[in-house]
Design a protein around this motif. Structure first.
Motif, PDB file in Angstrom:
ATOM      1  N   GLY A   1       0.792  -1.224   0.000  1.00  0.00           N
ATOM      2  CA  GLY A   1       0.000   0.000   0.000  1.00  0.00           C
ATOM      3  C   GLY A   1       0.827   1.278   0.000  1.00  0.00           C
ATOM      4  N   ASP A   2       2.056   1.201   0.501  1.00  0.00           N
ATOM      5  CA  ASP A   2       2.901   2.393   0.541  1.00  0.00           C
ATOM      6  C   ASP A   2       3.325   2.868  -0.843  1.00  0.00           C
ATOM      7  N   LEU A   3       3.070   2.061  -1.866  1.00  0.00           N
ATOM      8  CA  LEU A   3       3.380   2.481  -3.232  1.00  0.00           C
ATOM      9  C   LEU A   3       2.431   3.578  -3.721  1.00  0.00           C
ATOM     10  N   PHE A   4       1.315   3.762  -3.015  1.00  0.00           N
ATOM     11  CA  PHE A   4       0.246   4.605  -3.539  1.00  0.00           C
ATOM     12  C   PHE A   4      -0.007   5.804  -2.626  1.00  0.00           C
ATOM     13  N   GLU A   5      -0.310   6.932  -3.263  1.00  0.00           N
ATOM     14  CA  GLU A   5      -0.646   8.130  -2.493  1.00  0.00           C
ATOM     15  C   GLU A   5      -2.083   8.082  -1.995  1.00  0.00           C
ATOM     16  N   SER A   6      -2.936   7.316  -2.680  1.00  0.00           N
ATOM     17  CA  SER A   6      -4.308   7.127  -2.212  1.00  0.00           C
ATOM     18  C   SER A   6      -4.787   5.746  -2.640  1.00  0.00           C
ATOM     19  N   ILE A   7      -5.679   5.169  -1.820  1.00  0.00           N
ATOM     20  CA  ILE A   7      -6.226   3.835  -2.071  1.00  0.00           C
ATOM     21  C   ILE A   7      -7.730   3.883  -1.835  1.00  0.00           C
ATOM     22  N   ALA A   8      -8.475   3.341  -2.784  1.00  0.00           N
ATOM     23  CA  ALA A   8      -9.922   3.229  -2.632  1.00  0.00           C
ATOM     24  C   ALA A   8     -10.359   1.898  -3.221  1.00  0.00           C
ATOM     25  N   GLY A   9     -11.559   1.458  -2.847  1.00  0.00           N
ATOM     26  CA  GLY A   9     -12.040   0.194  -3.373  1.00  0.00           C
ATOM     27  C   GLY A   9     -13.484  -0.045  -3.010  1.00  0.00           C
ATOM     28  N   THR A  10     -13.989  -1.191  -3.420  1.00  0.00           N
ATOM     29  CA  THR A  10     -15.411  -1.483  -3.265  1.00  0.00           C
ATOM     30  C   THR A  10     -15.658  -2.696  -2.388  1.00  0.00           C
ATOM     31  N   ALA A  11     -16.842  -2.680  -1.766  1.00  0.00           N
ATOM     32  CA  ALA A  11     -17.386  -3.830  -1.045  1.00  0.00           C
ATOM     33  C   ALA A  11     -18.827  -4.015  -1.513  1.00  0.00           C
ATOM     34  N   ARG A  12     -19.359  -5.229  -1.270  1.00  0.00           N
ATOM     35  CA  ARG A  12     -20.692  -5.536  -1.801  1.00  0.00           C
ATOM     36  C   ARG A  12     -21.822  -4.874  -1.030  1.00  0.00           C
ATOM     37  N   ASN A  13     -21.591  -4.546   0.220  1.00  0.00           N
ATOM     38  CA  ASN A  13     -22.671  -3.958   1.010  1.00  0.00           C
ATOM     39  C   ASN A  13     -22.116  -2.918   1.976  1.00  0.00           C
ATOM     40  N   ALA A  14     -23.035  -2.164   2.568  1.00  0.00           N
ATOM     41  CA  ALA A  14     -22.633  -1.036   3.397  1.00  0.00           C
ATOM     42  C   ALA A  14     -21.908  -1.483   4.661  1.00  0.00           C
ATOM     43  N   ASP A  15     -22.333  -2.600   5.244  1.00  0.00           N
ATOM     44  CA  ASP A  15     -21.691  -3.071   6.473  1.00  0.00           C
ATOM     45  C   ASP A  15     -20.229  -3.413   6.225  1.00  0.00           C
ATOM     46  N   LYS A  16     -19.966  -4.136   5.131  1.00  0.00           N
ATOM     47  CA  LYS A  16     -18.583  -4.498   4.840  1.00  0.00           C
ATOM     48  C   LYS A  16     -17.766  -3.268   4.467  1.00  0.00           C
ATOM     49  N   ALA A  17     -18.369  -2.346   3.721  1.00  0.00           N
ATOM     50  CA  ALA A  17     -17.661  -1.120   3.355  1.00  0.00           C
ATOM     51  C   ALA A  17     -17.268  -0.339   4.601  1.00  0.00           C
ATOM     52  N   ALA A  18     -18.172  -0.278   5.566  1.00  0.00           N
ATOM     53  CA  ALA A  18     -17.877   0.444   6.802  1.00  0.00           C
ATOM     54  C   ALA A  18     -16.773  -0.258   7.592  1.00  0.00           C
ATOM     55  N   ALA A  19     -16.787  -1.600   7.587  1.00  0.00           N
ATOM     56  CA  ALA A  19     -15.777  -2.347   8.332  1.00  0.00           C
ATOM     57  C   ALA A  19     -14.386  -2.187   7.725  1.00  0.00           C
ATOM     58  N   LEU A  20     -14.326  -2.007   6.411  1.00  0.00           N
ATOM     59  CA  LEU A  20     -13.037  -1.914   5.728  1.00  0.00           C
ATOM     60  C   LEU A  20     -12.506  -0.490   5.641  1.00  0.00           C
ATOM     61  N   ALA A  21     -13.377   0.479   5.834  1.00  0.00           N
ATOM     62  CA  ALA A  21     -12.956   1.876   5.711  1.00  0.00           C
ATOM     63  C   ALA A  21     -11.933   2.216   6.799  1.00  0.00           C
ATOM     64  N   SER A  22     -10.950   3.014   6.404  1.00  0.00           N
ATOM     65  CA  SER A  22      -9.908   3.420   7.347  1.00  0.00           C
ATOM     66  C   SER A  22      -9.257   4.687   6.821  1.00  0.00           C
ATOM     67  N   ASP A  23      -8.287   5.179   7.584  1.00  0.00           N
ATOM     68  CA  ASP A  23      -7.534   6.336   7.108  1.00  0.00           C
ATOM     69  C   ASP A  23      -6.788   5.995   5.823  1.00  0.00           C
ATOM     70  N   ARG A  24      -6.536   4.696   5.623  1.00  0.00           N
ATOM     71  CA  ARG A  24      -5.754   4.261   4.469  1.00  0.00           C
ATOM     72  C   ARG A  24      -6.621   3.953   3.256  1.00  0.00           C
ATOM     73  N   ILE A  25      -7.823   3.430   3.489  1.00  0.00           N
ATOM     74  CA  ILE A  25      -8.675   2.963   2.399  1.00  0.00           C
ATOM     75  C   ILE A  25     -10.015   3.682   2.431  1.00  0.00           C
ATOM     76  N   GLU A  26     -10.361   4.315   1.312  1.00  0.00           N
ATOM     77  CA  GLU A  26     -11.690   4.887   1.134  1.00  0.00           C
ATOM     78  C   GLU A  26     -12.561   3.827   0.464  1.00  0.00           C
ATOM     79  N   THR A  27     -13.721   3.556   1.028  1.00  0.00           N
ATOM     80  CA  THR A  27     -14.546   2.461   0.526  1.00  0.00           C
ATOM     81  C   THR A  27     -15.850   2.960  -0.094  1.00  0.00           C
ATOM     82  N   PHE A  28     -16.313   2.184  -1.075  1.00  0.00           N
ATOM     83  CA  PHE A  28     -17.567   2.450  -1.774  1.00  0.00           C
ATOM     84  C   PHE A  28     -18.341   1.147  -1.883  1.00  0.00           C
ATOM     85  N   VAL A  29     -19.650   1.241  -1.833  1.00  0.00           N
ATOM     86  CA  VAL A  29     -20.487   0.070  -2.061  1.00  0.00           C
ATOM     87  C   VAL A  29     -20.702  -0.102  -3.562  1.00  0.00           C
ATOM     88  N   PHE A  30     -20.478  -1.329  -4.032  1.00  0.00           N
ATOM     89  CA  PHE A  30     -20.748  -1.662  -5.430  1.00  0.00           C
ATOM     90  C   PHE A  30     -21.318  -3.073  -5.452  1.00  0.00           C
TER      91      PHE A  30
END
Length: 291
Positions: free
Chosen positions: A20-49
């Motif tokens: 992850g240190d290779l990247f200035e920003s990281i984002a990604g998707t999860a299937r539902n809102a609960d999982k997206a919320a669990a994965l969200a962090s200062d490092r990863i911005e999450t979206f539901v897809f």
């Protein structure tokens, strides 16, 4: 660089944890809102897809990324990322590296013979047929002037939390036997190394088998795990007569091939952390897996 991962699953999260240190920003998707919320962090911005929801801003974030990591499996007949975003990605006039995680299942059955990336795919299962269709569509996008597409054909994945040691501990391990049958496997850390090498590769995109050096009868892997744990392995069962075998498991035994990783090591220069299942399981045991 900016990374967008369609599918923050096992492989994508391992890659982010290691590289992850290779990247200035990281984002990604999860299937539902609960999982997206669990994965969200200062490092990863999450979206539901998912089939029923797509978060606002997802498309903008994905199209702004320098690297797209695609690990969402296709559905029955369509790759959801291609269906929703393929046209826009293809027509975006901005450089992007696209890593598509596929499967060695696209090769079908070679009756135990070695296969490499020059072999014409001949998938047998419907899921592998759909994978090959997705590969072709991503490869077509890679023929555009701004896109570099790498297709990583993954062998059976194991690693922390997903391995024969855990299966034995949970009572879920079986030793199904079929004459001359071998399976191919790869540790998730080596998948992450392959993704990083593909991103860094100078040159056109390509297709790469991601597997270890040692195709092995599946019952031998379970027996070795049992030896590490100091327990008796489950008895061997003939796959053709064993009861309670799932259709998916039977489909795996319908294909027998030895997958070469020579191109991965020679052209992408990937140095495998775990060149065989013994090295992988020993490291997992030492780390406390299966205890």
């Amino acid at each position: 660089m900016k990374l967008f991962a369609f599918g923050l699953g096992y492989c994508a999260l391992d890659f982010i944890a290691r590289f992850g240190d290779l990247f200035e920003s990281i984002a990604g998707t999860a299937r539902n809102a609960d999982k997206a919320a669990a994965l969200a962090s200062d490092r990863i911005e999450t979206f539901v897809f998912g089939p029923e929801r797509e978060d606002p801003g997802l498309a903008e974030k994905a199209l702004a990324a320098d690297v797209l990591l695609i690990s969402i499996p296709p559905g029955v007949s369509v790759d959801p990322v291609l269906a929703r975003f393929g046209h826009r990605i293809a027509n975006l006039r901005a450089p992007q590296i696209i890593i598509y995680l596929s499967t060695i299942g696209v090769y079908g059955d070679s009756k135990g013979e070695w296969v490499d990336e020059t072999r014409l795919p001949a998938p047998l299962s419907p899921r592998s047929v759909t994978r090959l269709q997705a590969e072709k569509s991503w490869a077509a996008i890679g023929r555009g002037p701004d896109k570099t597409v790498h297709i990583l054909r993954l062998a059976g994945i194991y690693g922390p939390g997903r391995n024969a040691l855990v299966n034995l501990k949970e009572g879920a391990a079986h030793r199904y036997v079929k004459k001359d049958q071998v399976f191919n496997r790869v540790h998730v850390e080596d998948i992450s190394r392959a993704i990083a090498a593909a991103i860094a590769h100078v040159g056109p995109g390509g297709v790469w088998n991601v597997s270890d050096d040692a195709p092995t009868p599946p019952q031998d892997v379970v027996a070795f795990a049992a030896k590490l744990m100091g327990v008796e392995p489950p008895p061997e069962e003939d796959i053709d007569t064993a009861e309670g075998v799932s259709p998916m498991t039977r489909s795996f035994y319908a294909e027998n091939k030895r997958v070469s990783n020579r191109k991965l090591k020679e052209e992408l220069r990937v140095d495998l952390a775990y060149p065989n299942y013994r090295a992988g399981l020993e490291a997992l045991w030492e780390a406390g897996e299966g205890r």
